[in-house]
Motif scaffolding. Structure first.
Motif, mmCIF file in Angstrom:
data_model
loop_
_atom_site.group_PDB
_atom_site.id
_atom_site.type_symbol
_atom_site.label_atom_id
_atom_site.label_comp_id
_atom_site.label_asym_id
_atom_site.label_seq_id
_atom_site.Cartn_x
_atom_site.Cartn_y
_atom_site.Cartn_z
ATOM 1 N N ALA A 164 0.831 -1.212 0.000
ATOM 2 C CA ALA A 164 0.000 0.000 0.000
ATOM 3 C C ALA A 164 0.868 1.265 0.000
ATOM 4 O O ALA A 164 0.503 2.263 -0.626
ATOM 5 N N GLU A 165 2.011 1.205 0.663
ATOM 6 C CA GLU A 165 2.925 2.352 0.681
ATOM 7 C C GLU A 165 3.414 2.713 -0.717
ATOM 8 O O GLU A 165 3.786 3.843 -0.986
ATOM 9 N N HIS A 166 3.417 1.732 -1.613
ATOM 10 C CA HIS A 166 3.889 1.917 -2.985
ATOM 11 C C HIS A 166 2.742 2.028 -3.987
ATOM 12 O O HIS A 166 2.988 2.178 -5.193
ATOM 13 N N GLY A 167 1.514 1.892 -3.503
ATOM 14 C CA GLY A 167 0.363 1.926 -4.393
ATOM 15 C C GLY A 167 0.167 0.637 -5.176
ATOM 16 O O GLY A 167 -0.415 0.646 -6.258
ATOM 17 N N TYR A 168 0.645 -0.476 -4.639
ATOM 18 C CA TYR A 168 0.546 -1.774 -5.293
ATOM 19 C C TYR A 168 -0.430 -2.673 -4.561
ATOM 20 O O TYR A 168 -0.777 -2.443 -3.407
ATOM 21 N N GLY A 169 -0.811 -3.760 -5.233
ATOM 22 C CA GLY A 169 -1.704 -4.743 -4.641
ATOM 23 C C GLY A 169 -1.093 -6.128 -4.698
ATOM 24 O O GLY A 169 0.082 -6.308 -5.056
ATOM 25 N N ARG A 170 -1.910 -7.111 -4.381
ATOM 26 C CA ARG A 170 -1.425 -8.498 -4.320
ATOM 27 C C ARG A 170 -0.985 -9.031 -5.670
ATOM 28 O O ARG A 170 -0.089 -9.877 -5.741
ATOM 29 N N ALA A 171 -1.590 -8.564 -6.760
ATOM 30 C CA ALA A 171 -1.162 -9.017 -8.088
ATOM 31 C C ALA A 171 0.288 -8.599 -8.341
ATOM 32 O O ALA A 171 1.074 -9.368 -8.905
ATOM 33 N N HIS A 172 0.650 -7.407 -7.893
ATOM 34 C CA HIS A 172 2.038 -6.946 -8.026
ATOM 35 C C HIS A 172 2.967 -7.835 -7.194
ATOM 36 O O HIS A 172 4.055 -8.200 -7.634
ATOM 37 N N HIS A 173 2.492 -8.172 -5.985
ATOM 38 C CA HIS A 173 3.293 -9.015 -5.098
ATOM 39 C C HIS A 173 3.550 -10.381 -5.723
ATOM 40 O O HIS A 173 4.683 -10.882 -5.732
ATOM 41 N N ARG A 174 2.504 -10.987 -6.272
ATOM 42 C CA ARG A 174 2.673 -12.311 -6.879
ATOM 43 C C ARG A 174 3.645 -12.262 -8.056
ATOM 44 O O ARG A 174 4.511 -13.134 -8.196
ATOM 45 N N ALA A 175 3.519 -11.229 -8.879
ATOM 46 C CA ALA A 175 4.440 -11.091 -10.022
ATOM 47 C C ALA A 175 5.871 -10.931 -9.530
ATOM 48 O O ALA A 175 6.788 -11.610 -10.011
ATOM 49 N N ILE A 176 6.075 -10.056 -8.564
ATOM 50 C CA ILE A 176 7.418 -9.827 -8.019
ATOM 51 C C ILE A 176 7.975 -11.117 -7.423
ATOM 52 O O ILE A 176 9.147 -11.459 -7.634
ATOM 53 N N HIS A 177 7.142 -11.834 -6.689
ATOM 54 C CA HIS A 177 7.599 -13.084 -6.062
ATOM 55 C C HIS A 177 8.107 -14.077 -7.103
ATOM 56 O O HIS A 177 9.217 -14.614 -6.972
ATOM 57 N N PHE A 178 7.304 -14.321 -8.137
ATOM 58 C CA PHE A 178 7.680 -15.360 -9.103
ATOM 59 C C PHE A 178 8.781 -14.901 -10.057
ATOM 60 O O PHE A 178 9.557 -15.727 -10.525
ATOM 61 N N ILE A 179 8.879 -13.615 -10.322
ATOM 62 C CA ILE A 179 10.015 -13.122 -11.116
ATOM 63 C C ILE A 179 11.293 -13.296 -10.305
ATOM 64 O O ILE A 179 12.331 -13.698 -10.837
ATOM 65 N N ASN A 180 11.216 -13.054 -9.012
ATOM 66 C CA ASN A 180 12.381 -13.257 -8.143
ATOM 67 C C ASN A 180 12.778 -14.728 -8.076
ATOM 68 O O ASN A 180 13.964 -15.057 -8.107
ATOM 69 N N ARG A 181 11.784 -15.612 -7.987
ATOM 70 C CA ARG A 181 12.065 -17.052 -7.870
ATOM 71 C C ARG A 181 12.709 -17.609 -9.133
ATOM 72 O O ARG A 181 13.492 -18.546 -9.060
ATOM 73 N N THR A 182 12.337 -17.039 -10.291
ATOM 74 C CA THR A 182 12.861 -17.533 -11.563
ATOM 75 C C THR A 182 13.277 -16.340 -12.425
ATOM 76 O O THR A 182 12.553 -15.952 -13.345
ATOM 77 N N PRO A 183 14.439 -15.750 -12.122
ATOM 78 C CA PRO A 183 14.884 -14.608 -12.934
ATOM 79 C C PRO A 183 14.980 -15.005 -14.408
ATOM 80 O O PRO A 183 15.465 -16.083 -14.735
ATOM 81 N N GLY A 184 14.457 -14.134 -15.273
ATOM 82 C CA GLY A 184 14.468 -14.427 -16.699
ATOM 83 C C GLY A 184 13.239 -15.173 -17.162
ATOM 84 O O GLY A 184 13.129 -15.520 -18.340
ATOM 85 N N THR A 185 12.304 -15.436 -16.238
ATOM 86 C CA THR A 185 11.072 -16.111 -16.637
ATOM 87 C C THR A 185 10.393 -15.311 -17.741
ATOM 88 O O THR A 185 10.566 -14.099 -17.838
ATOM 89 N N THR A 186 9.653 -15.986 -18.564
ATOM 90 C CA THR A 186 8.964 -15.300 -19.659
ATOM 91 C C THR A 186 7.581 -14.839 -19.196
ATOM 92 O O THR A 186 7.040 -15.347 -18.206
ATOM 93 N N VAL A 187 7.036 -13.910 -19.939
ATOM 94 C CA VAL A 187 5.684 -13.443 -19.663
ATOM 95 C C VAL A 187 4.710 -14.616 -19.762
ATOM 96 O O VAL A 187 3.831 -14.768 -18.908
ATOM 97 N N ASN A 188 4.874 -15.474 -20.756
ATOM 98 C CA ASN A 188 3.977 -16.632 -20.908
ATOM 99 C C ASN A 188 4.070 -17.583 -19.727
ATOM 100 O O ASN A 188 3.060 -18.122 -19.276
#
Length: 170
Positions: free
Chosen positions: A46-70
């Motif tokens: 909330a401090e950044h104006g983000y929601g849970r969808a942002h969190h999930r994206a950040i989490h999985f991009i972190n878990r697999t750097p270079g993951t594709t959009v698909n």
């Protein structure tokens, strides 16, 4: 203790009989636990104006750097339009970098920037603290049982993805 679940129950051979009320209590526990699990990250987001969808994206991009959009679409189970809105914000805010694929120029590979990694660290630190406290309070047998329950509730394709990722980590 439910019938067939005591220490004398033989492996998976004994049946676990649960009433509808016991199942309802389990469902309520999941709702309330999820609310607690997301409370700390929600405040940070909330401090950044983000929601849970942002969190999930950040989490999985972190878990697999270079993951594709698909790949991210498949993991998150959201529409392309929804994910594009989230990614556009994260890229514009300097948290995610999108790179053109080396083998396939149509692919976009996603990486967290340093700022993205800092936010991911803050979010996961909050969740790890809550999980660590709960796991310590419950004990190792309960933790193992909890993981089995969660895995059994996953859709088969997502469970395969989860198991594959778990094996690659350690």
């Amino acid at each position: 203790m439910a019938e067939g679940s005591g220490p004398g129950a033989a492996g998976g051979e004994a049946l676990l009989f649960l009433t509808d009320e016991q199942l309802r209590k389990g469902i309520e526990a999941m709702f309330f636990a999820y609310r607690g699990f997301t409370a700390d990250p929600d405040r940070i987001l909330a401090e950044h104006g983000y929601g849970r969808a942002h969190h999930r994206a950040i989490h999985f991009i972190n878990r697999t750097p270079g993951t594709t959009v698909n790949n991210l679409l498949a993991i998150l189970g959201v529409t392309k339009q929804s994910l594009n809105r989230v990614l556009r914000t994260l890229v514009e805010d300097g948290l995610v970098e999108s790179r053109v694929g080396k083998r396939d120029k149509r692919e976009r590979h996603l990486f967290l920037t340093e700022r993205g990694q800092e936010l991911e660290q803050a979010l996961s630190d909050a969740q790890r603290a809550r999980m660590r406290a709960a796991y310590r309070a419950a004990g190792p047998e309960a933790v193992a049982g909890f993981r089995k329950v969660l895995e059994a509730m996953m859709e088969p394709e997502l469970r395969r993805h989860y198991v594959r990722d778990a094996e690659s980590v350690g």
